[in-house]
Design an enzyme around this catalytic site. Structure first.
Site, PDB file in Angstrom:
ATOM      1  N   HIS B 192       0.477  -1.346  -0.259  1.00 42.06           N
ATOM      2  CA  HIS B 192       0.545   0.128   0.211  1.00 42.06           C
ATOM      3  C   HIS B 192       1.184   1.176   0.348  1.00 42.06           C
ATOM      4  CE1 HIS B 192       1.132   0.575   4.581  1.00 42.06           C
ATOM      5  NE2 HIS B 192       0.120  -0.672   4.801  1.00 42.06           N
ATOM      6  N   HIS B 195       3.751   1.419   2.788  1.00 44.47           N
ATOM      7  CA  HIS B 195       4.792   0.973   2.449  1.00 44.47           C
ATOM      8  C   HIS B 195       6.050   1.574   1.733  1.00 44.47           C
ATOM      9  CE1 HIS B 195       2.247  -2.725   3.383  1.00 44.47           C
ATOM     10  NE2 HIS B 195       3.166  -2.434   3.795  1.00 44.47           N
ATOM     11  N   ARG B 281       7.081  -1.175  12.970  1.00 44.82           N
ATOM     12  CA  ARG B 281       6.974  -1.601  14.631  1.00 44.82           C
ATOM     13  C   ARG B 281       6.045  -3.305  14.595  1.00 44.82           C
ATOM     14  NH1 ARG B 281       2.945   2.033  17.151  1.00 44.82           N
ATOM     15  NH2 ARG B 281       1.923   0.406  18.862  1.00 44.82           N
TER      16      ARG B 281
END
Ligand SMILES: [Zn+2]
Lengths: 74, 376
Positions: B192, B195, B281
């Site tokens: 997406h 990224h 993350r």
């Protein structure tokens, strides 16, 4: 020798330097002069090692041929 | 070019003559069938992805890695690469490792050692909870491990071989492209815009970008490997300068080991010739076992790792900034729209194309046109 003695060895550094390190590591994550010294030595030794050897001429040509055939190299 | 981990790129593939000789005697050796995850590890050892390993862990390396995240010779290593074996395997013998019936490698068993699997799990994953998928995999092991060098006879039958590059190949490729610094991005998802933003932010400071989808055993509900590759091909074709990006796959059998696995992923990319790796993350995490930034923090313990992390805390789309942002660069945390897998699932299930801010239309169209997007 005990197991611990086999894993670690003692090195000598000047006492004033050791005292400076002791001051320096206060409030950091380093638990001891030894832990700090280990960290610094690992950092230095890693950048100090020789560069790797290149591939043989045949290997290099074979590799480039595959890269070209797959469109990775022109 | 960054040196391989431990200083030397390992190549444990048999020469033609060696291969012939070993295949000739393989039928007399003890034979061990290995599953696809183990076969990927054999392939990775033999081609140098796991340099400096030349085989499966000895007892000394295993204990050392469990104790202090380093091989016996002090080289950083976090997740053991072990071969668990039945009682019939003895030290001193050569065994043949087979996958799908085909002889894949011969291993000279140098030592056989046992290890407590509970301790193993706690040391690697920080837990022995059987719900943790890595712990579950360890629980299936025999607890009896054979260490020793391997010699590869037949390569693993890699899916999408046209996208599969070995470390020797990526290294020559990066050198030919004149790249000294290369950042790796590991992925298991179609891209997406978030990224793309992270990759391009990193690429701004390096010579090249390696987009490195993980090929390996998938869980039900994961994206099909083919979809990930097709969507990335479209993204690169339309939105990336061709001479700055390489798209190739890597065989990884996930352990969901969070921070420790992040270090292993970095080591693998270092061996491919990358100087940097993007760590987001909860990299390689699962459930609530690891803190969201544990995989960032752990790098501080390895001053000698050489490959460096580019860490990202979070990224999202900010309608007020009108761009993808991360928490360091945008103050509008109440307005942010998260990029999410749910968006992609809605696209698949309801046929709705996401907005341009969320996903490039060329990428969305690839997904919309496919029937089998997820692993069943
Ligand atoms: Zn904003």
């Amino acid at each position: 020798m005990t197991e611990e003695e086999k894993k670690y060895t003692t090195i000598s550094i000047p006492t004033p330097l050791a005292n400076k390190v002791k001051e320096r590591i206060k409030g950091t994550g380093f638990s001891s002069v030894s832990a700090y010294t280990t960290y610094v030595l690992r950092q230095i030794i890693s950048t100090d090692e020789p560069k790797e050897e290149a591939f043989s001429k045949e290997d290099e040509e074979r590799i480039k041929e595959r890269l070209r055939s797959l469109g990775y190299l022109d | 070019m960054i040196r391989p981990h431990g200083g030397r790129l390992i190549d444990r593939t048999a020469s033609d003559r060696e291969r012939e000789a070993l295949l000739g005697s393989a039928d007399e050796m003890t034979s061990l069938d290995v599953h696809s995850g183990k076969a990927s590890e054999i392939q990775n050892i033999a081609t140098g992805v796991y340099s400096p390993l030349e085989g499966f862990f000895s007892g000394g390396d295993l204990e050392s890695v469990l104790d202090r995240m380093r091989l016996e010779d002090d080289t950083p290593w976090t997740i053991p690469i072990v071969l668990d074996v039945p009682k019939s395997v003895k030290a001193g013998e050569d065994i043949v490792l087979r996958h799908d019936g085909k002889p894949m490698a011969v291993m000279n068993v140098e030592d056989v050692h046992t290890s407590d699997l509970g301790r193993y799990s706690r040391a690697v994953f920080g837990t022995d909870d059987p719900q943790h998928p890595g712990v579950a995999k360890v629980k299936e092991m025999t607890g009896r491990f054979a260490g020793g060098r391997i010699t590869l006879l037949n390569e693993y039958d890699v899916p999408f071989p046209e996208f599969y590059l070995r470390p020797s190949e990526t290294r020559v490729l990066f050198r030919e492209k004149g790249w000294e610094t290369v950042v790796a991005f590991q992925t298991r998802n179609p891209p997406h815009v978030g990224h793309e933003y992270v990759q391009k932010a990193a690429l701004t400071f390096t010579d090249g970008l390696l987009i490195n989808p993980v090929i390996g055993k998938k869980k039900s509900g994961d994206f099909q490997d083919g979809i990930i590759l097709k969507t990335y091909q479209k993204l690169v074709e339309h939105y990336y300068p061709k001479d700055r990006v390489v798209l190739s796959t890597l065989l990884i059998d996930m352990w969901y080991g969070g921070p420790k696995e992040a270090i292993l992923h970095a080591i693998m990319r270092k061996n491919l010739g990358c100087t940097h790796i993007i760590i987001g993350r909860d990299h390689a995490g699962v459930g609530k076992y690891y803190g969201p930034f544990d995989a960032h923090e752990i790098f501080k313990q390895f001053p000698d790792l050489e490959i460096e992390p580019f860490t990202f805390r979070s990224f999202a789309y900010c309608p007020r900034c009108g761009s993808p942002v991360n928490d360091k660069i945008c103050p509008h945390d109440k307005d942010l729209i998260n990029y999410s897998g749910t968006m992609v699932r809605a696209l698949v299930n309801e046929g709705k194309l996401p907005s341009r801010e969320m996903m490039r239309p060329e990428v969305a169209e690839v997904i919309a046109a496919e029937k089998d997007v997820f692993v069943e």
